[in-house]
Design a protein around this motif. Structure first.
Motif, PDB file in Angstrom:
ATOM      1  N   GLU A 155      29.239 -18.320 -28.913  1.00  0.00           N
ATOM      2  CA  GLU A 155      29.580 -17.642 -30.161  1.00  0.00           C
ATOM      3  C   GLU A 155      29.644 -16.132 -29.962  1.00  0.00           C
ATOM      4  O   GLU A 155      30.525 -15.450 -30.513  1.00  0.00           O
ATOM      5  CB  GLU A 155      28.539 -18.001 -31.222  1.00  0.00           C
ATOM      6  CG  GLU A 155      28.960 -17.717 -32.654  1.00  0.00           C
ATOM      7  CD  GLU A 155      28.638 -16.301 -33.085  1.00  0.00           C
ATOM      8  OE1 GLU A 155      29.264 -15.823 -34.051  1.00  0.00           O
ATOM      9  OE2 GLU A 155      27.768 -15.673 -32.453  1.00  0.00           O
ATOM     10  N   TYR A 159      34.090 -17.734 -28.745  1.00  0.00           N
ATOM     11  CA  TYR A 159      34.700 -19.010 -28.417  1.00  0.00           C
ATOM     12  C   TYR A 159      34.300 -20.102 -29.416  1.00  0.00           C
ATOM     13  O   TYR A 159      33.271 -19.998 -30.088  1.00  0.00           O
ATOM     14  CB  TYR A 159      34.287 -19.460 -27.015  1.00  0.00           C
ATOM     15  CG  TYR A 159      34.749 -18.547 -25.908  1.00  0.00           C
ATOM     16  CD1 TYR A 159      36.014 -17.967 -25.919  1.00  0.00           C
ATOM     17  CD2 TYR A 159      33.919 -18.267 -24.831  1.00  0.00           C
ATOM     18  CE1 TYR A 159      36.441 -17.136 -24.890  1.00  0.00           C
ATOM     19  CE2 TYR A 159      34.330 -17.434 -23.792  1.00  0.00           C
ATOM     20  CZ  TYR A 159      35.589 -16.873 -23.840  1.00  0.00           C
ATOM     21  OH  TYR A 159      36.007 -16.048 -22.824  1.00  0.00           O
ATOM     22  N   GLY A 160      35.112 -21.143 -29.479  1.00  0.00           N
ATOM     23  CA  GLY A 160      34.798 -22.287 -30.302  1.00  0.00           C
ATOM     24  C   GLY A 160      33.961 -23.291 -29.518  1.00  0.00           C
ATOM     25  O   GLY A 160      34.278 -23.601 -28.363  1.00  0.00           O
ATOM     26  N   ASN A 205      35.849 -23.870 -26.196  1.00  0.00           N
ATOM     27  CA  ASN A 205      37.277 -23.646 -26.395  1.00  0.00           C
ATOM     28  C   ASN A 205      37.606 -22.160 -26.483  1.00  0.00           C
ATOM     29  O   ASN A 205      36.862 -21.394 -27.095  1.00  0.00           O
ATOM     30  CB  ASN A 205      37.745 -24.322 -27.687  1.00  0.00           C
ATOM     31  CG  ASN A 205      37.585 -25.827 -27.656  1.00  0.00           C
ATOM     32  OD1 ASN A 205      37.385 -26.422 -26.594  1.00  0.00           O
ATOM     33  ND2 ASN A 205      37.682 -26.455 -28.814  1.00  0.00           N
ATOM     34  N   GLY A 207      39.911 -21.021 -28.246  1.00  0.00           N
ATOM     35  CA  GLY A 207      40.227 -20.782 -29.651  1.00  0.00           C
ATOM     36  C   GLY A 207      39.186 -21.383 -30.573  1.00  0.00           C
ATOM     37  O   GLY A 207      37.995 -21.186 -30.389  1.00  0.00           O
ATOM     38  N   THR A 208      39.653 -22.158 -31.549  1.00  0.00           N
ATOM     39  CA  THR A 208      38.737 -22.757 -32.525  1.00  0.00           C
ATOM     40  C   THR A 208      38.006 -23.957 -31.940  1.00  0.00           C
ATOM     41  O   THR A 208      38.391 -24.486 -30.888  1.00  0.00           O
ATOM     42  CB  THR A 208      39.500 -23.211 -33.785  1.00  0.00           C
ATOM     43  OG1 THR A 208      40.359 -24.315 -33.438  1.00  0.00           O
ATOM     44  CG2 THR A 208      40.328 -22.078 -34.358  1.00  0.00           C
ATOM     45  N   ALA A 209      36.982 -24.412 -32.641  1.00  0.00           N
ATOM     46  CA  ALA A 209      36.182 -25.540 -32.178  1.00  0.00           C
ATOM     47  C   ALA A 209      36.833 -26.887 -32.467  1.00  0.00           C
ATOM     48  O   ALA A 209      36.413 -27.912 -31.921  1.00  0.00           O
ATOM     49  CB  ALA A 209      34.808 -25.494 -32.847  1.00  0.00           C
ATOM     50  N   ASP A 210      37.857 -26.927 -33.301  1.00  0.00           N
ATOM     51  CA  ASP A 210      38.421 -28.189 -33.776  1.00  0.00           C
ATOM     52  C   ASP A 210      39.196 -28.919 -32.683  1.00  0.00           C
ATOM     53  O   ASP A 210      39.966 -28.309 -31.922  1.00  0.00           O
ATOM     54  CB  ASP A 210      39.347 -27.941 -34.965  1.00  0.00           C
ATOM     55  CG  ASP A 210      38.622 -27.328 -36.155  1.00  0.00           C
ATOM     56  OD1 ASP A 210      37.420 -27.608 -36.314  1.00  0.00           O
ATOM     57  OD2 ASP A 210      39.254 -26.564 -36.902  1.00  0.00           O
ATOM     58  N   THR A 222      42.363 -29.703 -27.868  1.00  0.00           N
ATOM     59  CA  THR A 222      42.103 -28.679 -28.879  1.00  0.00           C
ATOM     60  C   THR A 222      43.208 -28.733 -29.920  1.00  0.00           C
ATOM     61  O   THR A 222      44.389 -28.894 -29.591  1.00  0.00           O
ATOM     62  CB  THR A 222      42.059 -27.284 -28.246  1.00  0.00           C
ATOM     63  OG1 THR A 222      43.298 -27.018 -27.557  1.00  0.00           O
ATOM     64  CG2 THR A 222      40.912 -27.168 -27.252  1.00  0.00           C
ATOM     65  N   ASP A 224      44.355 -26.361 -31.751  1.00  0.00           N
ATOM     66  CA  ASP A 224      45.242 -25.201 -31.733  1.00  0.00           C
ATOM     67  C   ASP A 224      45.981 -25.040 -30.408  1.00  0.00           C
ATOM     68  O   ASP A 224      46.743 -24.094 -30.232  1.00  0.00           O
ATOM     69  CB  ASP A 224      44.472 -23.919 -32.053  1.00  0.00           C
ATOM     70  CG  ASP A 224      43.340 -23.633 -31.077  1.00  0.00           C
ATOM     71  OD1 ASP A 224      43.242 -24.338 -30.049  1.00  0.00           O
ATOM     72  OD2 ASP A 224      42.546 -22.709 -31.345  1.00  0.00           O
TER      73      ASP A 224
END
Length: 257
Positions: A155, A159-160, A205, A207-210, A222, A224
């Protein structure tokens, strides 16, 4: 239920983990641009079988001996004759060996040739997250101490941290209790005890964590499309120290005190 391993069981798990470390030491230099992920899988499978082991993932119905995940693929990438490594890729190799009923689990992410600096930094930070998680993995602490140690570093770097998948118990089966998240969580938070064997595995990641699962039912990517990095070690907790069973340099540096 959390299975606390006996000294005899940890000895068996250690042998499987040391074989896994030996395998990576021998095969990492052979992984190069132009190889298909199918060829990589067969390379590892041959090593495992020729040394008296069994590919642990195949016993869980995974259609390969290695989860080979490239760039935006987070985990569970399927070996394929149509997917090739290219200069600039980040590829994670997640392998488990069943040796006489004892299971290892480790992941190493490799940089193929010259990669963008942002990807090189992602790998370095993911390795730092893994080290921090292992440092918190000592008798008397709780699972959340591992999770928070991993999350804080990722964090801080923006980063995700993947929350849909996590580390876990291992050794007598591929996946055992307890779950070991890489981020803050609610729910069961058991204390770490002598005899626990855990797979600590940050998935970080760019980018995002999703994340989401592809139509093949296995490959996690990922959402994104940004690059993800995955690093993992199997560790055993003793009363006065924690041993990194899958350390590539297990002869000299595998015990934390």
């Amino acid at each position: 239920m959390i299975h606390l391993k006996t000294v005899e069981q940890i000895n068996g798990i250690r042998k499987a983990c040391h074989l896994t470390a030996d395998m990576f030491n021998e095969l990492i230099p052979k992984i190069k641009a132009g190889m298909s992920t199918y060829d990589i899988d067969k390379l590892f499978e041959h090593y495992i079988l020729s040394h008296g082991g069994k590919p642990a993932w195949k016993q869980e119905d995974f259609p390969g001996s290695v989860c080979i995940s490239i760039n935006e693929q987070v985990i569970h990438g399927l070996p394929s004759k149509k997917r090739f490594l290219h200069e600039g890729d980040l590829v994670s190799l997640d392998v488990g060996i069943d040796l006489d009923g004892y299971i290892s689990d480790t992941t190493h992410s490799l940089l193929i040739g010259k990669v963008p600096e942002k990807v090189r930094k992602l790998k370095a930070v993911t390795e730092e997250c893994l080290k921090a998680g292992i440092a918190a993995c000592v008798a008397g602490n709780r699972i959340s101490d591992i999770s928070n140690a991993v999350y804080e570093i990722a964090e801080k770097n923006g980063y995700g941290v993947v929350y849909d998948y996590c580390g876990h118990g291992v050794g007598l089966d591929v996946h055992e209790d307890p779950s070991v998240p890489n981020c803050p969580f609610h729910g069961a938070n058991p204390r770490l005890r002598e005899g626990m064997v855990l797979a600590i595995e940050p998935m970080i990641n760019l980018g995002t964590a999703d994340v989401e699962v592809l139509k093949d039912g296995w490959t996690v990517v990922t959402r994104d499309g940004e690059v993800s990095c995955h690093e993992e070690h199997t560790v055993a907790i003793f009363a006065d120290h924690t041993e990194v069973l899958t350390d590539l340099d297990y002869c000299g540096k595998s015990v934390l005190k």
